[in-house]
Write an enzyme that holds these catalytic residues in place. Sequence first.
Site, PDB file in Angstrom:
ATOM      1  N   ASP A   1       0.763  -1.158   0.049  1.00 33.78           N
ATOM      2  CA  ASP A   1       0.109  -0.105   0.144  1.00 33.78           C
ATOM      3  C   ASP A   1       0.889   1.367  -0.144  1.00 33.78           C
ATOM      4  O   ASP A   1       2.250   1.299   0.504  1.00 33.78           O
ATOM      5  CB  ASP A   1      -0.818   0.076   1.274  1.00 33.78           C
ATOM      6  CG  ASP A   1      -2.140  -1.000   1.108  1.00 33.78           C
ATOM      7  OD1 ASP A   1      -2.051  -1.725   0.296  1.00 33.78           O
ATOM      8  OD2 ASP A   1      -2.941  -0.977   2.081  1.00 33.78           O
ATOM      9  N   ASP A   2       0.208   2.459  -0.419  1.00 34.59           N
ATOM     10  CA  ASP A   2       0.577   3.607  -0.322  1.00 34.59           C
ATOM     11  C   ASP A   2       1.931   4.090  -1.109  1.00 34.59           C
ATOM     12  O   ASP A   2       2.380   5.306  -1.136  1.00 34.59           O
ATOM     13  CB  ASP A   2       0.922   4.019   1.121  1.00 34.59           C
ATOM     14  CG  ASP A   2      -0.009   3.821   2.287  1.00 34.59           C
ATOM     15  OD1 ASP A   2      -1.086   3.465   1.798  1.00 34.59           O
ATOM     16  OD2 ASP A   2       0.291   3.774   3.405  1.00 34.59           O
TER      17      ASP A   2
ATOM     18  N   HIS B   1      -5.902   2.969  -4.214  1.00 36.01           N
ATOM     19  CA  HIS B   1      -5.773   3.326  -2.803  1.00 36.01           C
ATOM     20  C   HIS B   1      -6.170   4.724  -2.588  1.00 36.01           C
ATOM     21  O   HIS B   1      -5.687   5.424  -1.429  1.00 36.01           O
ATOM     22  CB  HIS B   1      -4.586   2.868  -2.158  1.00 36.01           C
ATOM     23  CG  HIS B   1      -4.399   2.810  -0.692  1.00 36.01           C
ATOM     24  ND1 HIS B   1      -5.367   2.166   0.125  1.00 36.01           N
ATOM     25  CD2 HIS B   1      -3.395   3.189  -0.014  1.00 36.01           C
ATOM     26  CE1 HIS B   1      -5.048   2.169   1.346  1.00 36.01           C
ATOM     27  NE2 HIS B   1      -3.903   2.812   1.364  1.00 36.01           N
TER      28      HIS B   1
ATOM     29  N   HIS C   1      -4.928   9.413   0.048  1.00 33.51           N
ATOM     30  CA  HIS C   1      -5.182   8.566   1.275  1.00 33.51           C
ATOM     31  C   HIS C   1      -5.850   9.345   2.426  1.00 33.51           C
ATOM     32  O   HIS C   1      -5.647   9.259   3.684  1.00 33.51           O
ATOM     33  CB  HIS C   1      -3.593   8.383   2.031  1.00 33.51           C
ATOM     34  CG  HIS C   1      -3.599   7.177   2.775  1.00 33.51           C
ATOM     35  ND1 HIS C   1      -3.885   7.196   4.046  1.00 33.51           N
ATOM     36  CD2 HIS C   1      -3.027   5.905   2.490  1.00 33.51           C
ATOM     37  CE1 HIS C   1      -3.764   5.828   4.538  1.00 33.51           C
ATOM     38  NE2 HIS C   1      -3.428   5.004   3.498  1.00 33.51           N
TER      39      HIS C   1
ATOM     40  N   TYR D   1      -6.783   3.060   5.796  1.00 32.70           N
ATOM     41  CA  TYR D   1      -7.075   2.707   7.310  1.00 32.70           C
ATOM     42  C   TYR D   1      -8.198   1.585   7.287  1.00 32.70           C
ATOM     43  O   TYR D   1      -8.450   1.218   8.404  1.00 32.70           O
ATOM     44  CB  TYR D   1      -7.468   4.033   7.949  1.00 32.70           C
ATOM     45  CG  TYR D   1      -6.852   5.366   7.816  1.00 32.70           C
ATOM     46  CD1 TYR D   1      -5.380   5.348   7.954  1.00 32.70           C
ATOM     47  CD2 TYR D   1      -7.551   6.445   6.905  1.00 32.70           C
ATOM     48  CE1 TYR D   1      -4.873   6.661   7.575  1.00 32.70           C
ATOM     49  CE2 TYR D   1      -6.626   7.268   6.836  1.00 32.70           C
ATOM     50  CZ  TYR D   1      -5.382   7.647   7.126  1.00 32.70           C
ATOM     51  OH  TYR D   1      -4.867   8.726   6.853  1.00 32.70           O
TER      52      TYR D   1
ATOM     53  N   HIS E   1       3.521  -2.244   3.352  1.00 33.48           N
ATOM     54  CA  HIS E   1       3.730  -0.845   2.945  1.00 33.48           C
ATOM     55  C   HIS E   1       5.070  -0.765   2.139  1.00 33.48           C
ATOM     56  O   HIS E   1       5.976  -0.724   2.705  1.00 33.48           O
ATOM     57  CB  HIS E   1       3.663   0.021   3.539  1.00 33.48           C
ATOM     58  CG  HIS E   1       2.288   0.138   4.456  1.00 33.48           C
ATOM     59  ND1 HIS E   1       1.950  -0.693   5.470  1.00 33.48           N
ATOM     60  CD2 HIS E   1       0.875   0.904   4.117  1.00 33.48           C
ATOM     61  CE1 HIS E   1       0.499  -0.427   5.839  1.00 33.48           C
ATOM     62  NE2 HIS E   1       0.275   0.386   4.924  1.00 33.48           N
TER      63      HIS E   1
END
Length: 541
Positions: free
Chosen positions: A352-353, A402, A406, A443, A493
């Site tokens: 992720d991210d 995603h 964020h 989250y 991540h």
Amino acid sequence: MIATSLQRKVTVCSALGLLLLPGCQAADTTEPYAEAIGFISADLPDLHTRTVSVETDHNTVSYRYPVLGESHPLSIQVRTTMAERQTAFLEEAPEGGSPELTQDTELLAASADVIGLRLNVVDSTAQGPRSSTLWYDAHGEQVLPWTSLFRDEQALAQAHVNLVDVLRDEYELTDEELPDPLGEVAAYAESLAAEEQTQEEEGRDTKKQPAPADSSNDSKDSEDDGSDDSDGDERAALPPGEADLTDPEQAQEVADAWADSPLADLAFSTAGGLAVRMDPDQVPGSDNDDEALVPIEPEMAEETLSELGYQARDAAVHGNASAESLDLGPEATTEGTTLDCAQAKCVALTFDDGPGEHTEALLDSLDDYQAKATFYVLGSLVGEFPDVVERTAAEGHEVANHTWKHDDLATMSDDAIRKDLQRTDDAIEEITGEAPVTMRPPYGSLNATVRSATGHPLILWDVDTLDWQSRDTKAVSEHALAETRAGSVVLFHDIHKSSVDAIPKVLAGLHEEGYHFVTVKDLFGLDGMEAGEVVTDARLN
Ligand code: NI
């Protein structure tokens, strides 16, 4: 073309299906069984294949399967079977000695009616899986095991009796030398013969026992004498039952009951008989070191075959071998959802991210295991690392949504959520050429508005490595290895170097445990997910 080159090769012996019988020699000894068996020895020239191969310090595994078309049932079945065998091999592999498992396919028959594949297995530990065959019935659009080549269970038992007869008469095997489960077949056939004789002597000849030795006409009256249901522990499926061998599940049950049967690895001879491949150690007098081909004459074989069996035989002998003629559906691709993770041991690693400065190192690590993963990227970063995103997609990974930057979607309006996700989808599609299929809410935060506004399946996770918190390479890999199970979605991540550094150990450990690394799309299957649905774990949904 194929048929004529095969015909040209046929010798007198092989035409009679007698190549490896005493006194019969192959004209071309470099290819002894290509002469005896009517399989098409070259792959279809326009048939795509895909190879998955991993070499580690401990072992080497590799499999190659044909990609017959977008999610073709035979491709899925072949790859899944190979994946399961690889898992079994790795789970059992000895510590030392660099064990190797190589799996490949060989085309046995190909026509518009049927495609037959042999799954070849070369196992250096020699105690692992064996070769077997799979048959695609194009009319029923289903994949069937070898037992479906036979008319019914009586015919299947008869085929085993035929094989026993050939091994006794032509190879001079004693009953003690017959490999499992043929010894049981021989004993069973003899007990039936003895019973029949006793009945004749007693003059009770009105009710004839349906012995396998003449299975062609008796059909009805086996209920009150033949089926004394005590077959629970029997290894071979004797006495024969009444399973419908055109049904994949029933045919597979019968195949499982005959698990050790040499007929599991059979092909057709150019003469239209059967050619059963056996271990040369089991068949004295065979002069091939690798495998012995035991032929069963066409007349004997004919009595036992099913409709599919006839079609397979005709395809093997006169195969019309071009992929075009097989009507394989949409163009075959080299990637695709060809692994059935409901059966195979799969895991989806997710990152992720990103993308970020460490993502390329991660792609290198994944490549060492030909592992596919899923990247939940931020739309705002996609434009900063376009080459990385392009490479990620090109290497078969899933690039997914995603959000743009964020934000917590649960705090946003329906309209704002839609705009955010659309903008991110567009940024990804502009680089990869494909709109993302799945999304992950930042989250893991979601509510009813998020669910109705996304237009994507929402993918969470069941293994959280807490890598963003610990920033500890060792802790991350240990957590992933301890918590992962079949069907897991594991969260990392890739913006943290500590996480990316943990991945080689994670891949090595899970690979040794027999896991296959797939994308989220492949784990759940496109049919298994719907927009707005929250998905965490294949086994729980
Ligand atoms: Ni995130």
